[in-house]
Design a protein around this motif. Structure first.
Motif, PDB file in Angstrom:
ATOM      1  N   VAL A 162       0.815  -1.222   0.000  1.00  0.00           N
ATOM      2  CA  VAL A 162       0.000   0.000   0.000  1.00  0.00           C
ATOM      3  C   VAL A 162       0.843   1.263   0.000  1.00  0.00           C
ATOM      4  CG1 VAL A 162      -1.720   1.315   1.334  1.00  0.00           C
ATOM      5  CG2 VAL A 162      -1.915  -1.169   1.153  1.00  0.00           C
ATOM      6  N   PHE A 163       1.970   1.255   0.683  1.00  0.00           N
ATOM      7  CA  PHE A 163       2.745   2.460   0.919  1.00  0.00           C
ATOM      8  C   PHE A 163       3.984   2.560   0.023  1.00  0.00           C
ATOM      9  CE2 PHE A 163       5.433   5.123   3.867  1.00  0.00           C
ATOM     10  CZ  PHE A 163       4.583   6.210   3.980  1.00  0.00           C
ATOM     11  N   ALA A 164       4.660   1.433  -0.187  1.00  0.00           N
ATOM     12  CA  ALA A 164       5.982   1.487  -0.831  1.00  0.00           C
ATOM     13  C   ALA A 164       6.210   0.295  -1.741  1.00  0.00           C
ATOM     14  CB  ALA A 164       7.072   1.559   0.241  1.00  0.00           C
ATOM     15  N   ALA A 165       5.294   0.049  -2.665  1.00  0.00           N
ATOM     16  CA  ALA A 165       5.350  -1.159  -3.488  1.00  0.00           C
ATOM     17  C   ALA A 165       6.551  -1.199  -4.416  1.00  0.00           C
ATOM     18  CB  ALA A 165       4.061  -1.293  -4.301  1.00  0.00           C
ATOM     19  N   ASP A 166       7.109  -0.035  -4.790  1.00  0.00           N
ATOM     20  CA  ASP A 166       8.247  -0.032  -5.711  1.00  0.00           C
ATOM     21  C   ASP A 166       9.590   0.055  -4.984  1.00  0.00           C
ATOM     22  OD1 ASP A 166       7.728   2.528  -4.885  1.00  0.00           O
ATOM     23  OD2 ASP A 166       7.790   3.445  -6.880  1.00  0.00           O
ATOM     24  N   LEU A 167       9.598  -0.240  -3.698  1.00  0.00           N
ATOM     25  CA  LEU A 167      10.843  -0.360  -2.939  1.00  0.00           C
ATOM     26  C   LEU A 167      11.065  -1.829  -2.584  1.00  0.00           C
ATOM     27  CD1 LEU A 167      10.613   2.667  -0.472  1.00  0.00           C
ATOM     28  CD2 LEU A 167      11.940   2.509  -2.584  1.00  0.00           C
ATOM     29  N   PRO A 168      12.305  -2.215  -2.314  1.00  0.00           N
ATOM     30  CA  PRO A 168      12.552  -3.608  -1.915  1.00  0.00           C
ATOM     31  C   PRO A 168      11.777  -3.971  -0.655  1.00  0.00           C
ATOM     32  CG  PRO A 168      14.617  -2.497  -2.462  1.00  0.00           C
ATOM     33  CD  PRO A 168      13.560  -1.437  -2.447  1.00  0.00           C
ATOM     34  N   ALA A 169      11.390  -5.223  -0.535  1.00  0.00           N
ATOM     35  CA  ALA A 169      10.601  -5.673   0.610  1.00  0.00           C
ATOM     36  C   ALA A 169      11.336  -5.457   1.925  1.00  0.00           C
ATOM     37  CB  ALA A 169      10.243  -7.153   0.431  1.00  0.00           C
ATOM     38  N   ASN A 170      12.662  -5.625   1.930  1.00  0.00           N
ATOM     39  CA  ASN A 170      13.395  -5.429   3.178  1.00  0.00           C
ATOM     40  C   ASN A 170      13.395  -3.965   3.596  1.00  0.00           C
ATOM     41  OD1 ASN A 170      15.086  -4.755   1.037  1.00  0.00           O
ATOM     42  ND2 ASN A 170      16.950  -5.250   2.165  1.00  0.00           N
ATOM     43  N   VAL A 205       1.914  13.592  -9.329  1.00  0.00           N
ATOM     44  CA  VAL A 205       0.923  12.536  -9.164  1.00  0.00           C
ATOM     45  C   VAL A 205       1.623  11.185  -9.276  1.00  0.00           C
ATOM     46  CG1 VAL A 205      -1.127  11.446 -10.147  1.00  0.00           C
ATOM     47  CG2 VAL A 205      -0.950  13.951 -10.085  1.00  0.00           C
ATOM     48  N   ALA A 206       1.472  10.353  -8.248  1.00  0.00           N
ATOM     49  CA  ALA A 206       2.031   9.006  -8.271  1.00  0.00           C
ATOM     50  C   ALA A 206       0.968   8.048  -8.808  1.00  0.00           C
ATOM     51  CB  ALA A 206       2.471   8.592  -6.871  1.00  0.00           C
ATOM     52  N   LYS A 207       1.158   7.581 -10.014  1.00  0.00           N
ATOM     53  CA  LYS A 207       0.112   6.825 -10.703  1.00  0.00           C
ATOM     54  C   LYS A 207      -0.170   5.455 -10.084  1.00  0.00           C
ATOM     55  CE  LYS A 207       1.791   7.261 -14.966  1.00  0.00           C
ATOM     56  NZ  LYS A 207       1.813   7.182 -16.449  1.00  0.00           N
ATOM     57  N   GLN A 208       0.781   4.921  -9.317  1.00  0.00           N
ATOM     58  CA  GLN A 208       0.580   3.629  -8.672  1.00  0.00           C
ATOM     59  C   GLN A 208       0.335   3.772  -7.174  1.00  0.00           C
ATOM     60  OE1 GLN A 208       0.304   1.144 -10.771  1.00  0.00           O
ATOM     61  NE2 GLN A 208       0.894   2.530 -12.439  1.00  0.00           N
ATOM     62  N   ASP A 209      -0.091   4.936  -6.748  1.00  0.00           N
ATOM     63  CA  ASP A 209      -0.311   5.219  -5.333  1.00  0.00           C
ATOM     64  C   ASP A 209      -1.526   4.441  -4.816  1.00  0.00           C
ATOM     65  OD1 ASP A 209      -0.441   6.342  -2.794  1.00  0.00           O
ATOM     66  OD2 ASP A 209      -0.098   8.390  -3.499  1.00  0.00           O
ATOM     67  N   LYS A 210      -1.333   3.695  -3.723  1.00  0.00           N
ATOM     68  CA  LYS A 210      -2.434   2.980  -3.085  1.00  0.00           C
ATOM     69  C   LYS A 210      -2.834   3.632  -1.759  1.00  0.00           C
ATOM     70  CE  LYS A 210      -2.204  -0.221  -6.279  1.00  0.00           C
ATOM     71  NZ  LYS A 210      -3.242  -0.310  -7.331  1.00  0.00           N
ATOM     72  N   THR A 211      -2.059   4.628  -1.317  1.00  0.00           N
ATOM     73  CA  THR A 211      -2.344   5.302  -0.054  1.00  0.00           C
ATOM     74  C   THR A 211      -3.285   6.485  -0.275  1.00  0.00           C
ATOM     75  OG1 THR A 211      -0.204   4.645   0.858  1.00  0.00           O
ATOM     76  CG2 THR A 211      -1.307   6.497   1.918  1.00  0.00           C
ATOM     77  N   ILE A 212      -2.980   7.320  -1.256  1.00  0.00           N
ATOM     78  CA  ILE A 212      -3.883   8.377  -1.704  1.00  0.00           C
ATOM     79  C   ILE A 212      -4.266   8.044  -3.147  1.00  0.00           C
ATOM     80  CG2 ILE A 212      -4.146  10.827  -2.231  1.00  0.00           C
ATOM     81  CD1 ILE A 212      -2.199  11.468  -0.027  1.00  0.00           C
TER      82      ILE A 212
END
Length: 304
Positions: A162-170, A205-212
């Motif tokens: 939801v918040f940081a999908a394009d960052l590494p999971a760790n 605008v963050a096109k893949q934003d799930k938070t806003i």
């Protein structure tokens, strides 16, 4: 994430007010949002400092819109010279209030942010443009200094999607552990002013934003007449795409004489403004205030 390049306090070493490095370069102030801290701006700070800008990334208290904006206003008061003021997420609501009475704020920059009009709140905007944030938080009571309330935390297993999908999971796991909660009043308190009505603004605008919801971001930017860019990013664009965020900040910082915003006819009724080009160069001289508009109309009729 440790704060390394970020200035923690707005006062210079000699106890005086911070000044810009040159007469022409504004100080750039970066305000983080909920569930984050000032270190979320580290990559942007590094890039701006390489360009010779003075940068401040203060700690946003995340206790409520009124108290948070009052604090950021005090930070702005400590700075001499022009200011570019940027906000991410909830930080956008804070800068919209904090800049309202400061004539030295030349530009506002919103990064996947809240941009409420007078009478709106983060909650009311979110109700119109639902996102996945509503199911991604936990409510935790708190007590401090005789005051009690409710903090919102992101659920650890929801931060990555939801918040940081394009960052590494760790990296998302570290964010989950180090997140700073926001009091519910940060989202429920309604805006009393909206600085974007009279200060030129830029919006990412963050096109893949799930938070806003990205549609909410587009609505806000269009309504404010913002210079807008869209990128394929999660909510934390300043972390995952620091180059794009830096580029937008540089547009706002180098606009020679930004025109006042061309406000869309949505939301609260506004005075019409002349439209501005995406480059930020003023398209025309603007007449502000309803009285000036009426005077202009009378002059035009007398000439005809």
């Amino acid at each position: 994430m440790a704060i390394s390049t970020v200035l923690a306090a707005p006062v210079a070493a000699d106890g005086g007010k911070i000044t810009t490095s040159t007469k022409t370069k504004p100080t750039i102030v970066l305000v983080h949002g909920a569930f984050a801290d000032a270190s979320s701006w580290n990559g942007v700070v590094e890039r701006l400092e390489r360009r010779g800008y003075t940068v401040i990334a203060p700690a946003n208290p995340l206790r409520g819109l009124y108290s948070d904006s009052t604090y950021i206003t005090s930070v702005l008061d400590s700075i001499k010279g022009p200011i570019v003021l940027a906000g991410h997420s909830y930080g956008g609501a804070v800068i919209s209030t904090a800049a309202a009475a400061n004539p030295r704020v030349k530009s506002l920059v919103y990064v996947s942010a809240l941009m409420p009009d007078v009478g709106e709140s983060g909650m009311s905007l979110g109700a119109k443009f639902p996102s996945e944030l509503g199911t991604a938080t936990n409510s935790v009571p708190y007590r401090a200094g005789g005051v009690s309330g409710t903090d919102l935390y992101l659920k650890p297993d929801r931060i990555h999607p939801v918040f940081a999908a394009d960052l590494p999971a760790n990296t998302a796991r570290v964010m989950a552990v180090t997140q700073r909660p926001a009091a519910t009043t940060a989202f429920s308190e309604t805006a009393k002013v909206a600085a974007w009505k009279h200060i030129p603004s830029w919006f990412l605008v963050a096109k893949q934003d799930k938070t806003i919801n990205p549609d909410q971001e587009r609505f806000e930017a269009k309504r404010a007449g913002s210079h807008t860019v869209e990128i394929n990013s999660s909510h934390v664009a300043m972390v995952s795409h620091p180059d794009a965020v830096t580029a937008l900040l540089l547009q706002a910082a180098t606009a020679a004489d930004p025109a006042r915003p061309a406000l869309a006819a949505t939301g609260t009724t506004h005075d019409a403004r002349a439209e501005t080009a995406l480059t930020g160069i003023a398209a025309s001289t603007l007449i502000a205030g309803s009285g000036a508009v009426l005077l202009g109309r009378r002059l035009r009729r007398s000439r005809s």
